[in-house]
Design a protein around this motif. Sequence first.
Motif, PDB file in Angstrom:
ATOM      1  N   LEU A 151       0.819  -1.208   0.000  1.00 25.99           N
ATOM      2  CA  LEU A 151       0.000   0.000   0.000  1.00 25.99           C
ATOM      3  C   LEU A 151       0.854   1.259   0.000  1.00 25.99           C
ATOM      4  O   LEU A 151       0.482   2.275  -0.607  1.00 25.99           O
ATOM      5  N   VAL A 152       1.990   1.228   0.668  1.00 30.38           N
ATOM      6  CA  VAL A 152       2.900   2.376   0.653  1.00 30.38           C
ATOM      7  C   VAL A 152       3.387   2.641  -0.765  1.00 30.38           C
ATOM      8  O   VAL A 152       3.373   3.783  -1.252  1.00 30.38           O
ATOM      9  N   GLN A 153       3.807   1.574  -1.455  1.00 31.22           N
ATOM     10  CA  GLN A 153       4.251   1.739  -2.836  1.00 31.22           C
ATOM     11  C   GLN A 153       3.119   2.214  -3.732  1.00 31.22           C
ATOM     12  O   GLN A 153       3.316   3.055  -4.610  1.00 31.22           O
ATOM     13  N   LEU A 154       1.916   1.693  -3.494  1.00 33.39           N
ATOM     14  CA  LEU A 154       0.772   2.078  -4.322  1.00 33.39           C
ATOM     15  C   LEU A 154       0.441   3.560  -4.135  1.00 33.39           C
ATOM     16  O   LEU A 154       0.166   4.269  -5.115  1.00 33.39           O
ATOM     17  N   LEU A 155       0.447   4.034  -2.893  1.00 31.97           N
ATOM     18  CA  LEU A 155       0.182   5.445  -2.660  1.00 31.97           C
ATOM     19  C   LEU A 155       1.240   6.325  -3.320  1.00 31.97           C
ATOM     20  O   LEU A 155       0.915   7.337  -3.958  1.00 31.97           O
ATOM     21  N   GLY A 156       2.505   5.983  -3.158  1.00 35.39           N
ATOM     22  CA  GLY A 156       3.565   6.753  -3.805  1.00 35.39           C
ATOM     23  C   GLY A 156       3.411   6.757  -5.312  1.00 35.39           C
ATOM     24  O   GLY A 156       3.581   7.794  -5.974  1.00 35.39           O
ATOM     25  N   PHE A 157       3.084   5.593  -5.873  1.00 35.23           N
ATOM     26  CA  PHE A 157       2.909   5.469  -7.320  1.00 35.23           C
ATOM     27  C   PHE A 157       1.786   6.384  -7.803  1.00 35.23           C
ATOM     28  O   PHE A 157       1.931   7.109  -8.799  1.00 35.23           O
ATOM     29  N   GLN A 158       0.650   6.370  -7.112  1.00 36.68           N
ATOM     30  CA  GLN A 158      -0.480   7.184  -7.516  1.00 36.68           C
ATOM     31  C   GLN A 158      -0.201   8.680  -7.343  1.00 36.68           C
ATOM     32  O   GLN A 158      -0.669   9.503  -8.144  1.00 36.68           O
ATOM     33  N   LEU A 159       0.561   9.060  -6.336  1.00 33.61           N
ATOM     34  CA  LEU A 159       0.910  10.470  -6.149  1.00 33.61           C
ATOM     35  C   LEU A 159       1.773  10.988  -7.299  1.00 33.61           C
ATOM     36  O   LEU A 159       1.554  12.095  -7.804  1.00 33.61           O
ATOM     37  N   VAL A 160       2.754  10.204  -7.718  1.00 31.30           N
ATOM     38  CA  VAL A 160       3.609  10.620  -8.834  1.00 31.30           C
ATOM     39  C   VAL A 160       2.795  10.697 -10.116  1.00 31.30           C
ATOM     40  O   VAL A 160       2.950  11.626 -10.924  1.00 31.30           O
ATOM     41  N   ARG A 161       1.917   9.718 -10.305  1.00 30.04           N
ATOM     42  CA  ARG A 161       1.055   9.746 -11.486  1.00 30.04           C
ATOM     43  C   ARG A 161       0.195  10.999 -11.516  1.00 30.04           C
ATOM     44  O   ARG A 161       0.029  11.645 -12.556  1.00 30.04           O
ATOM     45  N   ARG A 162      -0.357  11.334 -10.371  1.00 28.98           N
ATOM     46  CA  ARG A 162      -1.219  12.514 -10.278  1.00 28.98           C
ATOM     47  C   ARG A 162      -0.408  13.783 -10.548  1.00 28.98           C
ATOM     48  O   ARG A 162      -0.891  14.711 -11.221  1.00 28.98           O
ATOM     49  N   TYR A 163       0.818  13.865 -10.048  1.00 24.19           N
ATOM     50  CA  TYR A 163       1.661  15.047 -10.285  1.00 24.19           C
ATOM     51  C   TYR A 163       1.960  15.201 -11.776  1.00 24.19           C
ATOM     52  O   TYR A 163       1.834  16.292 -12.340  1.00 24.19           O
ATOM     53  N   ASN A 164       2.373  14.131 -12.425  1.00 21.41           N
ATOM     54  CA  ASN A 164       2.690  14.194 -13.858  1.00 21.41           C
ATOM     55  C   ASN A 164       1.471  14.604 -14.671  1.00 21.41           C
ATOM     56  O   ASN A 164       1.577  15.387 -15.627  1.00 21.41           O
ATOM     57  N   ASP A 165       0.314  14.076 -14.311  1.00 24.22           N
ATOM     58  CA  ASP A 165      -0.898  14.429 -15.043  1.00 24.22           C
ATOM     59  C   ASP A 165      -1.235  15.909 -14.845  1.00 24.22           C
ATOM     60  O   ASP A 165      -1.600  16.608 -15.795  1.00 24.22           O
ATOM     61  N   PHE A 166      -1.108  16.391 -13.623  1.00 21.14           N
ATOM     62  CA  PHE A 166      -1.456  17.769 -13.294  1.00 21.14           C
ATOM     63  C   PHE A 166      -0.537  18.756 -14.004  1.00 21.14           C
ATOM     64  O   PHE A 166      -0.997  19.758 -14.557  1.00 21.14           O
ATOM     65  N   VAL A 167       0.770  18.468 -13.994  1.00 13.67           N
ATOM     66  CA  VAL A 167       1.757  19.424 -14.511  1.00 13.67           C
ATOM     67  C   VAL A 167       1.968  19.281 -16.006  1.00 13.67           C
ATOM     68  O   VAL A 167       1.983  20.276 -16.749  1.00 13.67           O
TER      69      VAL A 167
END
Length: 912
Positions: free
Chosen positions: A785-801
Amino acid sequence: MTPVPRLDLAPKLKRPLSLWNPLDYLRLLYWVFFFPQALRWYVDTFGGGYIPEGEMNWRKGWELLRQNAIQRQLLFQGLALTVVTPLAVGTIFQTVNLPIDWFGVAVGMAAGVAEGVMLGVAGGMAGGVAVGMTVGVAGGVAVGVAVGVAGGLALGVTLGVAGGLAGGVAFVVAFVVAGGMAGGVVVGVTRGMVGGVAVGMTVGLARGLAFGVTLGMVAGVAVGVTFGVVAGVAVGVTLGVAVVVIILRPETWLIGSLFNLRTIQNGSWLLPRITLLPLPNLVWRLQNWLQNDWETGLHNVNELLAYTLQFIPVIQAVNRVLAKIPSEQLIWTVSQLATNPFDWNIVRFASASLDETLKSRFIRNLLSFYFFLPRSWGEGLQTRFNTDTRLDTPAHAAAAGFWHLHEKEPARAIEAFAIVRSLLYGEEMFTLAQTLAAFKKAQKPASIAAIQVPLFPQEPLLHPITWKVLVSLRRVVEDVQFVNRSVSRSARSLALNRALGELTKTLNQADTLPQAEQGLIIDIAQTWQESLLQITGEVGEICITKPVVNPYVVGDPVQGHLFVGREDIIRQLEELWVMGNQLQSVVLYGHRRMGKTSILVNAANCLDSQIQLAYVNLLRLGDSPQGVGEVLMAICDEISQTVKLPAPADADLLNLPYRTFERYLKQVEVKLDGGLIIALDEFEKIEDLIEAKKIPIDFMGFLRGLVQMSSKIAFAFAGLHTLEEMTADYFQPFFASVIPIHVGFQERAATRQILANPGNEDFPLDYIPEALDKIYALTHGQPYLVQLLGFQLVRRYNDFVFEQGRSRDPVFTVEDVEAVINDSEFFKRGRYYFDGVWGQAARGAEGQQAIVQVLAPHPEGLSLDALAQSTGMNDADLQEALNTLKRHDVVEETQGSWRIMVELFRRWVLQQ
């Protein structure tokens, strides 16, 4: 009401002085003797700028001459006046039959030149050597003529007295001019008053007496010693009085007062510039101007300070007006006084007593210089008489606050502004002093990070530009705090670079700051900048220009440099496989997605170079229709690839599986230089095959024999169940030969490390500490779950920026974490973990899933009685189910309450 006139007392010269224009030499002589303030104006306007007293030295002086043609020209003009003028005066005297000692003239001229150079360089008068040389004209003429005439009269005692007194006169003239321009008007006042009396009287008496005695003895042919003494005293007293007259310049006051009695004429060359005597009606006139138009009146005050010696009347007028200012306007009025004063002493003496200060300086100068005592002794005595700012009235306190800010004494400014804190803008200035005191005290990054910044005042503000700069400095404090507490190298670099950028911006716009706090803020910014530059080597500059490569691994085993956070288990394996005399077999157990596979895959990287690991994933066996031979075939294939020894033929393994495999292991043992670890992952697959009758029950006994066969070969088993749950007769003897290692949740520190430094040195994103704490609270350190949360946060940042083209800080916050887990996509991607835990709860003790469903709506947990009531289970079954869930890291007991350990799993259960 008559409008307040706007004075313009500066010289009206619109071009540089010319070497070839005789009128310019007359103008220069007029400046030296009647308008010395013009020299500073000339240097400011045409000569490269005024260098304040205390900053000038020989190196700066010569550098100024080398670079500035106007300064060099002024030097030549001073030399011309110093040589030509005494000769011209001597010629005139000779024409009227006055005896002249031309050698005396030359000596006097040299003394005057030397004195002018000394004052110009050492005192920084009007900006450099050139003006010092020019002002030396006054000393050169006075000393040269006086000594020359005295020598011509050929009277020993008179020569001594006149020479001493003439030197004193010249020194005073030059010193007053230098002091009046370099040190400010107040210095001119003090030195002029004290110098006039003390030099005229003391030097006339002491030096005249000494010269008279000495030269009387040498030249005793004409006059005796007694006459020399008497004459020295008499002439000394007489010339001492003359010096006082010269310093006060009553003739300029008398003539100028007549022409400036009604109004002050801007262009009048008869305006008294060098007299200390107050001009008639000046105090009354200034007071009216200030009362009628404070801003224009202040402009006129600065003009008088810059181009006259009327400091005392100016102080008197300012203090009288400030005493009458209404309280609601007081701080604003004083701030205008401190906005851009020609001489900051006007702000000081709006609080301190000028009379007491002049007395203390007179005592110091009289004792330390004119009586030939060490100056430090006089300064030490002066401290007993020195005056300080006063806080006895609101006007005095307000002026003291601005003065102490200018003097870089914020602690004393706090004390002053506390007196007027209740007035309009008083709280703002008090907070300003508090903030600057806290900023000044911080010298190193640790102390900067520890600053407790006071709450900034609300608009309207007296000094809005200052508060904008302080907001910038507050961001520096926040960035340094982030640098100190962040565990990400790249994020620390970003924060440090932001802080240095804010400091550079502050220094670049320092000229726009009010003068009161300008110097203090510059010192603070420079100190912080130097301090932070010392730690820049720890990090580098990072700029995110393309989508961030996602370093987090979801589902697959984490390998290589991405594998972090399991140091405790790796350390146990090192003790069992590297440090002992023989290899020990182990079993790693825990529920799904705890990272057992990642530990086995990466264990080989942590082992001695002589120890190898063959990894076998038993899930790949499928149903194993060929039975135990097929299982051993899969194991042999992995061993063969690891030790580079061909595996037995498939037919041999199928026909004689046990014997063929045992022989192969003995061949492997012979080939090994060190040891071999055979890692069997998903070990519960063996139990499934035994229960499905695909492989015989005696397979476990065979494995036990292999475990004990060789000290160079060991097994590592990984599975879901604990040893206590493997109760079958064929499992218990086997596990008596292996060492159990529980793979549970990661610690908080390991979770933070995985997220902030995910094995990628170029990872440019970071988390605020609260975001890391939030993730741990949601996952309890569950690796998947820690890896999954980190993965989704990076994905969200790339999509946003980079997909949406929007800007944001490269730092994840609690809001970012909440946004990720509130997205339905997150729980869909995490179903592999959630389904696994839920499915495992359906095995073993009855009622596990029912307990989980009952606990899901209660994040704080339920008591045992509440659980029994909600589930309808009896005490024995309930306790057994709870113990099973606890062994599987699903629930925990805290202070008598049972709760689900992983918050995200609890939320998932609620959604089902």
